[in-house]
Structures are given as C-alpha cells and as structure tokens.
Design a protein around this motif. Sequence first.
Motif, PDB file in Angstrom:
ATOM      1  N   MET A  12      36.691 -37.286  45.188  1.00  0.00           N
ATOM      2  CA  MET A  12      37.057 -36.935  43.835  1.00  0.00           C
ATOM      3  C   MET A  12      35.779 -36.862  43.000  1.00  0.00           C
ATOM      4  SD  MET A  12      39.576 -38.934  41.201  1.00  0.00           S
ATOM      5  CE  MET A  12      38.755 -40.477  41.208  1.00  0.00           C
ATOM      6  N   ALA A  13      35.558 -35.746  42.392  1.00  0.00           N
ATOM      7  CA  ALA A  13      34.399 -35.583  41.517  1.00  0.00           C
ATOM      8  C   ALA A  13      34.823 -35.847  40.076  1.00  0.00           C
ATOM      9  CB  ALA A  13      33.849 -34.175  41.637  1.00  0.00           C
ATOM     10  N   GLY A  14      33.981 -36.503  39.330  1.00  0.00           N
ATOM     11  CA  GLY A  14      34.282 -36.806  37.936  1.00  0.00           C
ATOM     12  C   GLY A  14      33.956 -38.256  37.639  1.00  0.00           C
ATOM     13  N   SER A  15      33.802 -38.568  36.385  1.00  0.00           N
ATOM     14  CA  SER A  15      33.431 -39.911  35.968  1.00  0.00           C
ATOM     15  C   SER A  15      34.458 -40.469  34.996  1.00  0.00           C
ATOM     16  CB  SER A  15      32.062 -39.879  35.275  1.00  0.00           C
ATOM     17  OG  SER A  15      31.079 -39.389  36.138  1.00  0.00           O
ATOM     18  N   PHE A  16      34.482 -41.785  34.908  1.00  0.00           N
ATOM     19  CA  PHE A  16      35.308 -42.470  33.927  1.00  0.00           C
ATOM     20  C   PHE A  16      34.391 -42.982  32.830  1.00  0.00           C
ATOM     21  CE2 PHE A  16      37.857 -42.588  37.724  1.00  0.00           C
ATOM     22  CZ  PHE A  16      39.140 -42.379  37.263  1.00  0.00           C
ATOM     23  N   HIS A  17      34.765 -42.745  31.570  1.00  0.00           N
ATOM     24  CA  HIS A  17      33.945 -43.138  30.429  1.00  0.00           C
ATOM     25  C   HIS A  17      34.733 -44.088  29.533  1.00  0.00           C
ATOM     26  CE1 HIS A  17      31.203 -39.919  31.479  1.00  0.00           C
ATOM     27  NE2 HIS A  17      32.234 -39.087  31.485  1.00  0.00           N
ATOM     28  N   LEU A  18      34.037 -45.055  28.954  1.00  0.00           N
ATOM     29  CA  LEU A  18      34.620 -45.932  27.947  1.00  0.00           C
ATOM     30  C   LEU A  18      34.315 -45.293  26.601  1.00  0.00           C
ATOM     31  CD1 LEU A  18      36.083 -48.619  27.405  1.00  0.00           C
ATOM     32  CD2 LEU A  18      33.828 -49.678  27.201  1.00  0.00           C
ATOM     33  N   VAL A  57      39.321 -46.339  28.315  1.00  0.00           N
ATOM     34  CA  VAL A  57      38.738 -45.635  29.446  1.00  0.00           C
ATOM     35  C   VAL A  57      39.417 -44.282  29.596  1.00  0.00           C
ATOM     36  CG1 VAL A  57      38.360 -45.681  31.940  1.00  0.00           C
ATOM     37  CG2 VAL A  57      38.157 -47.785  30.620  1.00  0.00           C
ATOM     38  N   VAL A  58      38.590 -43.213  29.736  1.00  0.00           N
ATOM     39  CA  VAL A  58      39.096 -41.843  29.848  1.00  0.00           C
ATOM     40  C   VAL A  58      38.395 -41.164  31.018  1.00  0.00           C
ATOM     41  CG1 VAL A  58      39.245 -39.604  28.672  1.00  0.00           C
ATOM     42  CG2 VAL A  58      39.512 -41.705  27.363  1.00  0.00           C
ATOM     43  N   PHE A  59      39.148 -40.406  31.813  1.00  0.00           N
ATOM     44  CA  PHE A  59      38.577 -39.635  32.912  1.00  0.00           C
ATOM     45  C   PHE A  59      37.862 -38.419  32.340  1.00  0.00           C
ATOM     46  CE2 PHE A  59      39.244 -36.635  36.617  1.00  0.00           C
ATOM     47  CZ  PHE A  59      38.289 -37.227  37.418  1.00  0.00           C
ATOM     48  N   GLY A  60      36.653 -38.145  32.804  1.00  0.00           N
ATOM     49  CA  GLY A  60      35.829 -37.066  32.273  1.00  0.00           C
ATOM     50  C   GLY A  60      36.386 -35.679  32.497  1.00  0.00           C
ATOM     51  N   LYS A  61      37.282 -35.523  33.477  1.00  0.00           N
ATOM     52  CA  LYS A  61      37.899 -34.225  33.749  1.00  0.00           C
ATOM     53  C   LYS A  61      39.409 -34.308  33.503  1.00  0.00           C
ATOM     54  CE  LYS A  61      34.538 -32.470  37.004  1.00  0.00           C
ATOM     55  NZ  LYS A  61      34.334 -31.828  38.299  1.00  0.00           N
ATOM     56  N   ALA A  62      39.790 -34.910  32.398  1.00  0.00           N
ATOM     57  CA  ALA A  62      41.205 -35.080  32.063  1.00  0.00           C
ATOM     58  C   ALA A  62      41.905 -33.727  32.011  1.00  0.00           C
ATOM     59  CB  ALA A  62      41.338 -35.792  30.724  1.00  0.00           C
ATOM     60  N   ILE A  94      30.922 -42.151  23.450  1.00  0.00           N
ATOM     61  CA  ILE A  94      30.849 -42.736  24.791  1.00  0.00           C
ATOM     62  C   ILE A  94      30.060 -44.034  24.702  1.00  0.00           C
ATOM     63  CG2 ILE A  94      30.022 -42.455  27.150  1.00  0.00           C
ATOM     64  CD1 ILE A  94      30.404 -39.444  26.824  1.00  0.00           C
ATOM     65  N   VAL A  95      30.736 -45.143  24.980  1.00  0.00           N
ATOM     66  CA  VAL A  95      30.109 -46.464  24.937  1.00  0.00           C
ATOM     67  C   VAL A  95      29.343 -46.692  26.240  1.00  0.00           C
ATOM     68  CG1 VAL A  95      30.540 -48.945  24.791  1.00  0.00           C
ATOM     69  CG2 VAL A  95      31.885 -47.357  23.402  1.00  0.00           C
ATOM     70  N   GLU A  96      29.973 -46.365  27.376  1.00  0.00           N
ATOM     71  CA  GLU A  96      29.334 -46.496  28.668  1.00  0.00           C
ATOM     72  C   GLU A  96      30.084 -45.657  29.692  1.00  0.00           C
ATOM     73  OE1 GLU A  96      29.783 -50.146  31.070  1.00  0.00           O
ATOM     74  OE2 GLU A  96      31.039 -50.878  29.439  1.00  0.00           O
ATOM     75  N   THR A  97      29.415 -45.372  30.795  1.00  0.00           N
ATOM     76  CA  THR A  97      30.074 -44.722  31.932  1.00  0.00           C
ATOM     77  C   THR A  97      30.520 -45.836  32.858  1.00  0.00           C
ATOM     78  OG1 THR A  97      28.719 -42.748  31.712  1.00  0.00           O
ATOM     79  CG2 THR A  97      29.784 -43.091  33.831  1.00  0.00           C
ATOM     80  N   VAL A  98      31.834 -45.964  33.019  1.00  0.00           N
ATOM     81  CA  VAL A  98      32.396 -47.055  33.792  1.00  0.00           C
ATOM     82  C   VAL A  98      32.169 -46.825  35.276  1.00  0.00           C
ATOM     83  CG1 VAL A  98      34.502 -48.346  34.308  1.00  0.00           C
ATOM     84  CG2 VAL A  98      34.103 -47.469  32.009  1.00  0.00           C
ATOM     85  N   GLU A  99      32.462 -45.611  35.746  1.00  0.00           N
ATOM     86  CA  GLU A  99      32.277 -45.284  37.152  1.00  0.00           C
ATOM     87  C   GLU A  99      31.859 -43.822  37.252  1.00  0.00           C
ATOM     88  OE1 GLU A  99      34.858 -45.062  41.256  1.00  0.00           O
ATOM     89  OE2 GLU A  99      35.544 -46.381  39.686  1.00  0.00           O
ATOM     90  N   ALA A 100      30.679 -43.591  37.791  1.00  0.00           N
ATOM     91  CA  ALA A 100      30.167 -42.234  37.957  1.00  0.00           C
ATOM     92  C   ALA A 100      30.339 -41.801  39.406  1.00  0.00           C
ATOM     93  CB  ALA A 100      28.701 -42.167  37.559  1.00  0.00           C
ATOM     94  N   ARG A 101      30.836 -40.604  39.603  1.00  0.00           N
ATOM     95  CA  ARG A 101      31.007 -40.061  40.960  1.00  0.00           C
ATOM     96  C   ARG A 101      30.349 -38.732  41.026  1.00  0.00           C
ATOM     97  NH1 ARG A 101      36.069 -41.973  43.973  1.00  0.00           N
ATOM     98  NH2 ARG A 101      36.347 -43.974  43.045  1.00  0.00           N
TER      99      ARG A 101
END
Length: 57
Positions: free
Chosen positions: A1-7, A18-23, A50-57
Amino acid sequence: MAGSFHLLACGDCENEQVVFGKASSTVSCAVCGTTLATPTGGEAELHGEIVETVEAR
C-alpha cells in the motif's frame, strides 16, 4: 500500500486527527465537523496543519 498517514491539526478547534494522505472520501474533524481532507484522485488535498507524519510508506 502506497501512501502515508498524517496527524493533522484542525484550523478551527485545534483537534488533532490522523488522516490517510490518499483519502478517497472527504474527511471531517471529529469534534467540529470542519473538512480536513478532500479527495483529488491521488494525494488528498489536506486543509489542516500537518503536525507529523505518523507512518510513511
């Protein structure tokens, strides 16, 4: 899965969520209902800070 989760911090109430970058659907703030992300067919348009990137893929 490509995409990142952002706070994201909501611009109206400062709630952090938390929001998925490719919502693929509109994401609203759980507290005040302000739109935080709008789908564009690729990377979502993020409307909060964007406060932080929770998980980058």
